[in-house]
Enzyme design. Structure first.
Site, PDB file in Angstrom:
ATOM      1  N   HIS A 137      29.006 -40.334 -37.371  1.00 41.28           N
ATOM      2  CA  HIS A 137      29.226 -41.677 -37.932  1.00 41.28           C
ATOM      3  C   HIS A 137      28.449 -41.763 -39.252  1.00 41.28           C
ATOM      4  O   HIS A 137      27.424 -41.091 -39.409  1.00 41.28           O
ATOM      5  CB  HIS A 137      28.680 -42.683 -36.918  1.00 41.28           C
ATOM      6  CG  HIS A 137      28.918 -44.120 -37.245  1.00 41.28           C
ATOM      7  ND1 HIS A 137      28.127 -44.829 -38.118  1.00 41.28           N
ATOM      8  CD2 HIS A 137      29.851 -44.986 -36.800  1.00 41.28           C
ATOM      9  CE1 HIS A 137      28.562 -46.077 -38.176  1.00 41.28           C
ATOM     10  NE2 HIS A 137      29.605 -46.203 -37.401  1.00 41.28           N
ATOM     11  N   ASP A 214      22.042 -39.298 -31.715  1.00 42.19           N
ATOM     12  CA  ASP A 214      22.650 -40.619 -31.887  1.00 42.19           C
ATOM     13  C   ASP A 214      23.361 -40.955 -30.566  1.00 42.19           C
ATOM     14  O   ASP A 214      24.412 -40.410 -30.252  1.00 42.19           O
ATOM     15  CB  ASP A 214      23.636 -40.555 -33.062  1.00 42.19           C
ATOM     16  CG  ASP A 214      24.472 -41.821 -33.205  1.00 42.19           C
ATOM     17  OD1 ASP A 214      24.451 -42.671 -32.293  1.00 42.19           O
ATOM     18  OD2 ASP A 214      25.165 -41.955 -34.229  1.00 42.19           O
ATOM     19  N   GLN A 217      27.170 -44.204 -28.663  1.00 41.60           N
ATOM     20  CA  GLN A 217      28.381 -44.218 -27.819  1.00 41.60           C
ATOM     21  C   GLN A 217      28.129 -43.601 -26.450  1.00 41.60           C
ATOM     22  O   GLN A 217      29.002 -43.671 -25.574  1.00 41.60           O
ATOM     23  CB  GLN A 217      29.522 -43.453 -28.512  1.00 41.60           C
ATOM     24  CG  GLN A 217      29.971 -44.051 -29.824  1.00 41.60           C
ATOM     25  CD  GLN A 217      30.629 -45.422 -29.661  1.00 41.60           C
ATOM     26  OE1 GLN A 217      31.006 -45.834 -28.569  1.00 41.60           O
ATOM     27  NE2 GLN A 217      30.781 -46.131 -30.762  1.00 41.60           N
ATOM     28  N   LYS A 240      26.618 -52.265 -27.924  1.00 45.61           N
ATOM     29  CA  LYS A 240      27.671 -51.375 -27.415  1.00 45.61           C
ATOM     30  C   LYS A 240      27.514 -51.130 -25.914  1.00 45.61           C
ATOM     31  O   LYS A 240      28.348 -50.475 -25.296  1.00 45.61           O
ATOM     32  CB  LYS A 240      27.642 -50.040 -28.158  1.00 45.61           C
ATOM     33  CG  LYS A 240      28.040 -50.167 -29.626  1.00 45.61           C
ATOM     34  CD  LYS A 240      28.238 -48.815 -30.247  1.00 45.61           C
ATOM     35  CE  LYS A 240      28.172 -48.819 -31.751  1.00 45.61           C
ATOM     36  NZ  LYS A 240      29.360 -49.367 -32.396  1.00 45.61           N
ATOM     37  N   CYS A 378      34.197 -45.477 -39.744  1.00 53.21           N
ATOM     38  CA  CYS A 378      32.912 -45.099 -40.361  1.00 53.21           C
ATOM     39  C   CYS A 378      32.622 -43.619 -40.157  1.00 53.21           C
ATOM     40  O   CYS A 378      31.478 -43.221 -39.898  1.00 53.21           O
ATOM     41  CB  CYS A 378      31.753 -45.939 -39.816  1.00 53.21           C
ATOM     42  SG  CYS A 378      31.964 -47.677 -40.094  1.00 53.21           S
TER      43      CYS A 378
END
Ligand code: 7TS
Length: 420
Positions: A137, A214, A217, A240, A378
């Site tokens: 991202h 990261d 998600q 999220k 993104c």
């Protein structure tokens, strides 16, 4: 709460997740758009919120609101307890060794910028390398680009295959003695690919590089254990994972946080200030300058309680079922190409329809009450690697159902009709 959210014993016997009961916790799912029942399939952008999270925010402002770590009065102490209690919940959620390894930030974007501007500035020098993957991202690209530009360091990109899988062997070849940091996503927001983080960490550590993961998600779908992963930094975004916007987490290993310079200066991140010299506070406070998002942290704590009230294996099985059903159903649509066919895949379905722009797909679906996202998500370098300008993306959450997929498929037939 768990009895409300998990399967009843009869359903357990039948191997059936009580999805209707779970959905009732999310008031927005009962809304209609254009007079049609909402089918919300934009969860990778942001998830909806259960009543427990909405209530936690209202309760904090109705009953507990005061600034933290400052006052000696009753409410200030109560607010501090709530805020630090939320930190302890995150610690358990991530299985961090210490609560002080949990830093509250605005979200994943801020978490990565924090690491780039502190750890990165202190440890990445001229001709050093930061290594990322081709599926990141923008928020796991641009902060490193900014750092590398400033330092004269190089940002290098590990390749992926056409299915959207991380190529471990290629990656390994590229890690050299100048690689200071590896920053990779746990789950791709475009492809759903789940990356082999443990292997990546072992290999990077063996070569003396630190690893940031990261987790934006991954946190809503996978069981995250930062100690088992062995990573140095892990990030997540509350919004999220059924929590509020404006709150997220940077996990960092204690030894690293202790020696890292602070980022922003201000209140709460100091032990003492004089015009001659300021002594910084210890982690996590060293990295939480100013009044934090108190209600947000409390809301994130409520989201974590909500997730903890779900039986993880049953939830994972439910999400895997809806994903597999979706992959199968979309394959039946003529001219549809699924983007991201990794073997290990989480709840994202990106696709293209022959001759129809993703924005047109999303616009027509919207009129049917179906929310998806269209665009580059993104991740423009990833789009370039895939040879597309944009995709349509349906992304799932714990409350997604096979019926949502059926509605999507019916909507896609309508899209085909419009363009026939
Ligand atoms: N990393 C990944 C993998 C993401 O998917 C996102 C947001 C971010 C970082 C940034 O998170 P933030 O909470 O700081 O904004 N992804 C998306 C998306 O896929 N659609 O909208 C936002």
């Amino acid at each position: 709460m768990s009895a409300l959210l998990t399967r009843s014993s009869a359903q357990e016997r039948a191997g059936d997740f009580d999805i209707e009961r779970l959905r009732r916790h999310f008031p927005i799912l009962g809304e209609k758009v254009y007079g049609k029942p909402l089918v919300y399939l934009d969860n990778a952008a942001t998830s909806q919120k259960p009543q427990a999270v909405i209530d936690a925010l209202a309760r904090f402002y109705s009953k507990d609101n005061a600034n933290v770590h400052r006052g000696v009065h009753y409410l200030a102490e109560r607010a501090t307890e709530e805020y630090e209690g939320a930190r302890a919940k995150v610690q358990r959620f991530l299985n961090a060794e210490h609560a002080s390894e949990v830093i509250f930030v605005r979200g994943t974007t801020e978490a990565i910028n924090l690491v780039a501007q502190t750890y990165g500035k202190a440890h990445v020098g001229a001709d050093d390398e930061v290594r990322i993957s081709a599926m990141e991202h923008h928020s796991n690209i641009v902060p490193w680009q900014m750092l590398c530009e400033e330092k004269g360091a190089r940002l290098r990109v590990a390749p992926i295959n056409d299915a959207g899988e991380f190529l471990f062997e290629e990656f390994e070849k590229l890690i050299g003695p100048r690689t200071r940091l590896v920053a990779v996503t746990h789950v791709s927001n475009v492809l759903g690919s789940i990356n082999p983080i443990r292997r990546i960490v072992e290999m990077a550590h063996a070569r003396g590089a630190r690893v940031l993961v990261d987790g934006a998600q991954a946190a809503p779908h996978l069981k995250v254990d930062v100690q088992a992963l062995g990573c140095d930094f892990y990030t997540l975004s509350g919004h999220k994972m059924y929590g509020p916007t404006g709150i997220g987490v940077l996990y960092g290993r204690r030894e690293l946080l202790e020696e890292m310079p602070p980022w922003q200066g201000g209140g709460d991140m100091i032990l003492s200030v004089s015009f001659e010299k300021t002594v910084y506070n210890k982690p996590p406070y060293k990295f939480e300058a100013g009044t934090p998002n108190l209600a947000g942290a409390v809301g994130l704590g409520a989201a974590i309680d909500f997730l903890a009230g779900l039986e993880h294996d049953a939830l994972a099985a439910h999400e895997a079922d809806v994903l597999a059903y979706g992959i199968h159903a979309l394959a039946e649509i003529p001219g549809l190409r699924l983007i991201g066919t990794a073997h290990a895949k989480a709840s994202v379905l990106s696709f293209m329809l022959d001759g129809i722009h993703p924005h047109d797909i999303a616009t027509i679906l919207d009129r049917e009450g179906i929310a998806i996202r269209a665009g580059h998500h993104c991740a423009q370098p990833l789009m370039k690697r895939l040879g597309v300008a944009a995709t349509a993306r349906a992304s799932l959450a714990c409350y997604s159902t096979r019926q949502d997929i059926d509605a999507l498929v019916a909507g896609l037939w309508k899209v085909q009709e419009v363009f026939r």
